[in-house]
Design a protein around this motif. Sequence first.
Motif, short mmCIF file in Angstrom:
data_model
loop_
_atom_site.label_atom_id
_atom_site.label_comp_id
_atom_site.label_asym_id
_atom_site.label_seq_id
_atom_site.Cartn_x
_atom_site.Cartn_y
_atom_site.Cartn_z
N GLU A 14 35.82 20.56 -15.48
CA GLU A 14 36.38 20.27 -16.80
C GLU A 14 37.83 19.79 -16.69
O GLU A 14 38.25 18.94 -17.47
CB GLU A 14 36.23 21.49 -17.71
N ARG A 17 37.55 16.24 -16.04
CA ARG A 17 37.28 15.51 -17.29
C ARG A 17 38.57 15.30 -18.08
O ARG A 17 38.80 14.23 -18.65
CB ARG A 17 36.27 16.28 -18.15
N GLU A 44 34.13 10.28 -28.59
CA GLU A 44 34.39 11.59 -27.98
C GLU A 44 34.48 12.67 -29.04
O GLU A 44 33.95 13.78 -28.87
CB GLU A 44 35.69 11.57 -27.17
N ARG A 47 31.03 13.50 -30.30
CA ARG A 47 30.31 14.35 -29.34
C ARG A 47 30.84 15.79 -29.41
O ARG A 47 30.08 16.74 -29.29
CB ARG A 47 30.43 13.79 -27.93
N ALA A 51 29.02 19.73 -30.03
CA ALA A 51 29.06 20.67 -28.92
C ALA A 51 28.55 22.05 -29.34
O ALA A 51 28.80 22.51 -30.45
CB ALA A 51 30.48 20.79 -28.37
N GLU A 127 31.01 21.71 -24.79
CA GLU A 127 29.89 21.88 -23.88
C GLU A 127 28.63 21.51 -24.63
O GLU A 127 28.38 22.09 -25.70
CB GLU A 127 29.82 23.34 -23.42
N GLU A 129 29.35 18.16 -23.98
CA GLU A 129 30.26 17.02 -23.91
C GLU A 129 31.18 16.99 -25.11
O GLU A 129 31.07 17.79 -26.02
CB GLU A 129 29.48 15.71 -23.78
#
Length: 181
Positions: A14, A17, A44, A47, A51, A127, A129
């Motif tokens: 992570e 990321r 992003e 997404r 999560a 989580e 993404e």
Amino acid sequence: MRLKQAVSFDPEAELGRIAAFAEQWQSLFRPAEVAYTPAHFTAELERLQQAKRLRLYLITRPQAPVALAIMDGLSQSEAIELLSLAPLDEADTVRPWLATPAQRRQMMAGAPEEASGRGVYPFLVGEPEGLALIDLEPEGLVLAMARWGHLNVLDEEPLIAERLHLLGQQIERLGKPGSGE
């Protein structure tokens, strides 16, 4: 990095990321080999809204991140609370990709060529993404730690020990005769 307990996620992955995201984010403001569009960051966020689990990372040096805290287990409603701690001035503070490229260049006109990486940067990681950089002033960071600090899975003792060691070295260096500082 030492954790207080076993976790169901990979903090190192992570942090990777986060480093990639920080580089992408920087491309909004500075020349880069690959420039990311605002639509990339909107995706992003979308997404992140889907999560199942959220984590708040407080880090230094975003492009080579060092975690200071990892608050695991935030809910979507807590993410909204976290966003409420962001400054309430103009919208481009929270969502600078809404600004035109010329406006973003203007924002960076007085900034040094290389970012210092100083400060604490909060990132919300989803989580499985989703990722966002949250704009928090120091007061917001303190409130976030007060509110969700009990969720921190990162053992802070090694970080504090390292800082105390560096402070001791600095005191020793400054205390030598003729240091002139």
